[in-house]
Design a protein around this motif. Structure first.
Motif, PDB file in Angstrom:
ATOM      1  N   CYS A 600       0.842  -1.199   0.000  1.00 18.24           N
ATOM      2  CA  CYS A 600       0.000   0.000   0.000  1.00 18.24           C
ATOM      3  C   CYS A 600       0.874   1.246   0.000  1.00 18.24           C
ATOM      4  CB  CYS A 600      -0.926  -0.016   1.220  1.00 18.24           C
ATOM      5  SG  CYS A 600      -1.770   1.555   1.546  1.00 18.24           S
ATOM      6  N   TYR A 601       1.901   1.225   0.862  1.00 22.06           N
ATOM      7  CA  TYR A 601       2.793   2.379   0.945  1.00 22.06           C
ATOM      8  C   TYR A 601       3.536   2.599  -0.369  1.00 22.06           C
ATOM      9  CZ  TYR A 601       6.698   5.321   2.337  1.00 22.06           C
ATOM     10  OH  TYR A 601       7.620   6.327   2.414  1.00 22.06           O
ATOM     11  N   ALA A 602       4.025   1.502  -0.992  1.00 21.77           N
ATOM     12  CA  ALA A 602       4.768   1.629  -2.247  1.00 21.77           C
ATOM     13  C   ALA A 602       3.876   2.208  -3.347  1.00 21.77           C
ATOM     14  CB  ALA A 602       5.313   0.271  -2.662  1.00 21.77           C
ATOM     15  N   TYR A 603       2.658   1.678  -3.474  1.00 23.71           N
ATOM     16  CA  TYR A 603       1.732   2.215  -4.480  1.00 23.71           C
ATOM     17  C   TYR A 603       1.419   3.679  -4.198  1.00 23.71           C
ATOM     18  CZ  TYR A 603       0.542  -2.216  -6.811  1.00 23.71           C
ATOM     19  OH  TYR A 603       0.576  -3.363  -7.566  1.00 23.71           O
ATOM     20  N   MET A 604       1.270   3.994  -2.949  1.00 21.05           N
ATOM     21  CA  MET A 604       0.934   5.362  -2.551  1.00 21.05           C
ATOM     22  C   MET A 604       2.041   6.330  -2.959  1.00 21.05           C
ATOM     23  SD  MET A 604      -0.251   6.454   1.267  1.00 21.05           S
ATOM     24  CE  MET A 604      -1.011   8.037   1.627  1.00 21.05           C
ATOM     25  N   GLY A 607       2.028   7.086  -6.600  1.00 21.64           N
ATOM     26  CA  GLY A 607       0.850   7.790  -7.096  1.00 21.64           C
ATOM     27  C   GLY A 607      -0.279   6.901  -7.578  1.00 21.64           C
ATOM     28  N   GLU A 608      -0.188   5.590  -7.365  1.00 18.04           N
ATOM     29  CA  GLU A 608      -1.267   4.674  -7.765  1.00 18.04           C
ATOM     30  C   GLU A 608      -2.213   4.508  -6.578  1.00 18.04           C
ATOM     31  OE1 GLU A 608      -0.263   1.320 -10.264  1.00 18.04           O
ATOM     32  OE2 GLU A 608       1.843   1.952 -10.272  1.00 18.04           O
ATOM     33  N   LEU A 609      -3.050   5.533  -6.394  1.00 15.74           N
ATOM     34  CA  LEU A 609      -3.823   5.647  -5.163  1.00 15.74           C
ATOM     35  C   LEU A 609      -4.886   4.567  -5.027  1.00 15.74           C
ATOM     36  CD1 LEU A 609      -4.232   9.540  -4.922  1.00 15.74           C
ATOM     37  CD2 LEU A 609      -2.358   8.060  -4.166  1.00 15.74           C
ATOM     38  N   LYS A 610      -5.541   4.187  -6.126  1.00 13.10           N
ATOM     39  CA  LYS A 610      -6.598   3.162  -6.037  1.00 13.10           C
ATOM     40  C   LYS A 610      -6.004   1.816  -5.615  1.00 13.10           C
ATOM     41  CE  LYS A 610     -10.728   1.402  -6.586  1.00 13.10           C
ATOM     42  NZ  LYS A 610     -10.422   0.009  -6.252  1.00 13.10           N
ATOM     43  N   LYS A 611      -4.882   1.431  -6.234  1.00  8.82           N
ATOM     44  CA  LYS A 611      -4.223   0.174  -5.846  1.00  8.82           C
ATOM     45  C   LYS A 611      -3.751   0.246  -4.396  1.00  8.82           C
ATOM     46  CE  LYS A 611      -2.592  -1.228 -10.441  1.00  8.82           C
ATOM     47  NZ  LYS A 611      -1.394  -1.528 -11.275  1.00  8.82           N
ATOM     48  N   ARG A 638      -7.731  11.720  -0.373  1.00 10.75           N
ATOM     49  CA  ARG A 638      -7.088  12.140  -1.620  1.00 10.75           C
ATOM     50  C   ARG A 638      -7.875  11.689  -2.837  1.00 10.75           C
ATOM     51  NH1 ARG A 638      -0.792  10.657  -0.687  1.00 10.75           N
ATOM     52  NH2 ARG A 638      -0.679  11.238  -2.907  1.00 10.75           N
ATOM     53  N   LEU A 639      -8.417  10.490  -2.790  1.00  2.00           N
ATOM     54  CA  LEU A 639      -9.227  10.000  -3.905  1.00  2.00           C
ATOM     55  C   LEU A 639     -10.528  10.778  -4.020  1.00  2.00           C
ATOM     56  CD1 LEU A 639      -8.617   6.162  -3.556  1.00  2.00           C
ATOM     57  CD2 LEU A 639      -8.043   7.560  -5.550  1.00  2.00           C
ATOM     58  N   SER A 640     -11.082  11.132  -2.881  1.00  4.24           N
ATOM     59  CA  SER A 640     -12.322  11.913  -2.893  1.00  4.24           C
ATOM     60  C   SER A 640     -12.080  13.284  -3.509  1.00  4.24           C
ATOM     61  CB  SER A 640     -12.852  12.058  -1.463  1.00  4.24           C
ATOM     62  OG  SER A 640     -14.018  12.856  -1.449  1.00  4.24           O
ATOM     63  N   ARG A 641     -10.973  13.942  -3.136  1.00  7.52           N
ATOM     64  CA  ARG A 641     -10.651  15.251  -3.714  1.00  7.52           C
ATOM     65  C   ARG A 641     -10.423  15.134  -5.210  1.00  7.52           C
ATOM     66  NH1 ARG A 641      -7.428  15.876   1.074  1.00  7.52           N
ATOM     67  NH2 ARG A 641      -5.563  15.312  -0.131  1.00  7.52           N
ATOM     68  N   SER A 642      -9.780  14.014  -5.619  1.00  9.25           N
ATOM     69  CA  SER A 642      -9.507  13.811  -7.040  1.00  9.25           C
ATOM     70  C   SER A 642     -10.787  13.669  -7.832  1.00  9.25           C
ATOM     71  CB  SER A 642      -8.625  12.575  -7.217  1.00  9.25           C
ATOM     72  OG  SER A 642      -8.407  12.308  -8.573  1.00  9.25           O
ATOM     73  N   ARG A 643     -11.749  12.944  -7.263  1.00 11.40           N
ATOM     74  CA  ARG A 643     -13.024  12.756  -7.976  1.00 11.40           C
ATOM     75  C   ARG A 643     -13.791  14.071  -8.086  1.00 11.40           C
ATOM     76  NH1 ARG A 643     -12.961   7.636  -5.297  1.00 11.40           N
ATOM     77  NH2 ARG A 643     -14.021   8.529  -3.476  1.00 11.40           N
ATOM     78  N   ARG A 644     -13.706  14.927  -7.057  1.00 11.65           N
ATOM     79  CA  ARG A 644     -14.440  16.203  -7.089  1.00 11.65           C
ATOM     80  C   ARG A 644     -13.881  17.128  -8.160  1.00 11.65           C
ATOM     81  NH1 ARG A 644     -14.446  15.774  -1.346  1.00 11.65           N
ATOM     82  NH2 ARG A 644     -12.696  17.245  -1.179  1.00 11.65           N
ATOM     83  N   LYS A 645     -12.574  16.986  -8.400  1.00 16.19           N
ATOM     84  CA  LYS A 645     -11.974  17.809  -9.453  1.00 16.19           C
ATOM     85  C   LYS A 645     -12.430  17.355 -10.837  1.00 16.19           C
ATOM     86  CE  LYS A 645      -7.782  18.876  -6.831  1.00 16.19           C
ATOM     87  NZ  LYS A 645      -6.316  18.734  -6.778  1.00 16.19           N
TER      88      LYS A 645
END
Length: 645
Positions: A600-604, A607-611, A638-645
């Motif tokens: 999770c940390y590596a994906y984060m 920048g692969e936030l969903k994974k 962060r994903l929520s903010r991304s979707r709002r954009k």
């Protein structure tokens, strides 16, 4: 953000009989503070410790050895092969072979020599063996050495887990090596049938395929040539255990056993040519009471206990349930005749070479004591052996020097298995006193026996966290034994006191030849503390690619090293390469939680936030790591903010 490293909380040093367990207690390490943290840790390293023998180590009048041990001769053979000095290698082996004899229960000393020659660490070793064989096509010695190498390498690749727990590629490699070993062993026998060990190795190779007619045919060929070679019988007896496709006794004798016992004990008509009990009766039932072959009945009892433990494995977490299951099993297979024959076997103490008896009885007793869930039966056999050898199993003997030292060692082992370290230490020290009155045929065998006791004391001290004592006794064991026994805890103990340079040295010595993966893991940890990341990565990669129980920890360490250096892509590659990190059949929930959290940390970071969120969610399914929860909340925001954009 945090990255978790899983570390074993204790060294499990009984790996040749009991699986090493990598405990999943995790240590949280901040990547941002890693360099500073390592520097602080190194600054606290004690100065190199000079270990000297205390008063107890001098009670046996310890003095430098004046002879070369078999293990040292094996090392000379190995080095001769590596430098291409085939003449020297052949001369040493032929000399030991010429002096070897089939004794009551072993072929000595050749069997000790041949099993110490292989080097599974060096890829070039087999190339040198090939050259030696090709240049001496009619010589049985080099091809037998290569057969032993293939056998050793096969088991190194396979590990000691059950076959269904091992990766398919490793099982395939194991099969390939065993096939090569069998071809070479047969070739060695064709060239010369005058070496009993060749037949022994052939049976060990065929052992891996389970009870079969091929094995029995090879056994009959072997005993026709060497009817007094006990190991030939013992190998086949073990093969006839239920877990290898055999059965303890004939079916009609245990029809009333519980279903689980019946299921395990039922003979397989396609693979089981004879039951364990029938085999022993056939080859030991009619011989005289002073025949060494009577020891097969004690070996049978050992294997029955192992079969009972295997049959009742599902009840191991329930002591009462395990006891009832084992009692049911043993009640169906133990007969008055077997009990009587076990007594005959133990009474060989009075009718055979005492040293040879001690050597074989120690192996059987210790093996019994290490079988889970059968303590009532193994302890009873130990008491009977003590009585016959005029020994005392109580913690403190009335007369020191009176006991058989093997009984002392077995009693100490029983306390060690219960984690009662103080009592184990007391009994091992009694063994050091009692061994002074034991018979030995020569200085070498006495030194090796005493070295073994010092090694066991070192192990107990290490398990008890008394690492300075472990180092003191471990070094005496090395001085007496000539090499670092694969259970010697020097490697780990130096690591624990922070003497990482000595740890690297001790671990390297421990790995020579046999490729000890646990030592390689701790050497990797020592390298990591010394800031030698490339060396640490090499060691961790070997362990991570193996079947060793520390492989999960090694893979996590590799990913951590890359992450700490800022190379998150390589860190992620490691976490994705070793798919066993996420295998619910082989990993504990704690291990799964750590592995998913790290990925999770590596994906984060990449920048692969969903994974990353998927992995943090998975981590929290298997555990409750605050670190994973913290990242989960941030990822959701962060994903929520991304979707709002």
């Amino acid at each position: 953000m945090r990255f978790r490293i899983e570390l074993p909380t204790a060294r499990c040093s009984r790996s040749f009989l009991i699986k090493s367990i990598a405990i999943s207690t995790a240590v949280v390490v901040s990547i941002g503070l890693l360099s500073e943290g390592r520097a602080a840790e190194q600054n606290s390293i004690p100065a190199p410790t000079t270990i000297s023998m205390n008063e107890e180590t001098t009670t046996l009048n310890f003095k430098p050895r004046t002879i070369e041990l078999i293990s040292e001769k094996a090392l000379r053979v190995r080095e001769a092969i590596k430098r291409g000095d085939d003449v020297m290698a052949h001369r040493i082996i032929a000399d030991v072979l010429a002096k070897s004899r089939v004794e009551n229960w072993r072929f000595y000393p050749f069997s000790e020599l041949i099993t110490d020659i292989s080097d599974v660490n060096d890829p070039a070793f087999v190339k040198r063996l090939n050259n030696w064989v090709n240049q001496n096509k009619n010589d049985s010695i080099p091809v037998l050495v290569r057969a032993q190498y293939y056998y050793d390498m096969g088991w190194f690749k396979r590990g000691d887990k059950y076959s269904d727990e091992i990766q398919a590629e490793h099982m395939d490699s194991f099969g390939d090596y065993m096939g090569k070993a069998l071809v070479d062993t047969n070739a060695s026998i064709r060239m010369s049938a005058r070496n009993p060990y060749s037949f022994c190795l052939k049976l060990r190779i065929l052992h891996v395929s389970g009870a079969s007619q091929e094995l029995m045919d090879a056994f009959k060929e072997a005993i026709a040539k060497y009817p007094g070679y006990y190991q030939l019988y013992d190998i086949v007896l073990e093969e006839l255990e239920p877990k290898w496709g055999g059965a303890p006794i004939e079916k009609n004798l245990y029809e009333e056993a519980v279903d689980i016992v019946q299921e395990v004990l039922n003979p397989s008509t396609s693979r089981n040519p004879i039951s364990m009990a029938a085999f022993v009766d056939q080859y030991a039932g009619k011989v005289g009471e002073k025949s060494p072959r009577k020891m097969l009945y004690l070996s049978l009892y050992r294997d029955l206990l192992d079969s009972a433990s295997t049959a009742c494995a599902e009840d191991r977490k329930d002591n009462d349930g395990m006891s009832r299951c084992v009692a049911t099993f043993m009640g169906g297979v133990i007969t008055p005749e077997l009990e009587s024959q076990v007594q005959v076997a133990l009474h060989l103490y009075n009718h055979s070479d005492r040293h040879q008896f001690n050597v074989v009885i120690e192996k059987i007793l210790i093996a019994m004591l290490k079988i889970p869930g059968v303590e009532a039966y193994s302890s009873a056999i130990l008491e009977q052996a003590a009585k016959i050898t005029h020994s005392d199993t109580r913690l403190h003997e009335n007369i020191l020097g009176h006991n058989n030292y093997v009984i002392d060692k077995a009693v100490a082992e029983s306390w060690y298995m219960k984690n009662v370290y103080g009592n184990a230490i007391d009994k091992y020290k009694e063994a050091l006193k009692d061994i002074g009155s034991a018979p030995f045929p020569n200085e070498e065998e006495k030194d090796v026996a005493i070295s073994s006791i010092y090694t066991q004391l070192a192990l107990v001290y290490s398990s008890d966290g008394r690492y300075q004592d472990a180092i003191a006794y471990g070094n005496v064991a090395v001085a007496l034994g000539g090499n670092e026994d694969y259970e010697n805890p020097l490697c780990y103990s130096y690591y624990k006191i922070g003497n990482y340079n000595e740890s690297v040295h001790a671990c390297t010595k421990l790995m020579e030849g046999i490729g000890d993966l646990e030592a390689r893991f701790w050497r990797g940890r020592a390298y990591l503390h010394l800031g030698k990341n490339d060396a640490a990565l090499r060691d961790f990669t070997v362990v991570a690619d193996s079947e060793h129980d520390y492989r999960t920890t090694a893979a996590i360490n590799m990913s951590f090293i890359y992450a700490a250096s800022g190379n998150m892509k390589k860190s992620l590659n490691v976490l994705n390469k070793y798919t066993y990190l996420y295998d619910t059949d082989t990993q504990s929930n704690d291990d799964l939680a750590v592995s998913y959290n790290n990925r999770c940390y590596a994906y984060m970071q990449l920048g692969e936030l969903k994974k990353a969120l998927d992995d943090c969610n998975a981590s929290l399914e298997y555990g409750s790591l605050p670190d994973a929860y913290s990242k989960q909340q941030e990822l959701m925001k962060r994903l929520s903010r991304s979707r709002r954009k």
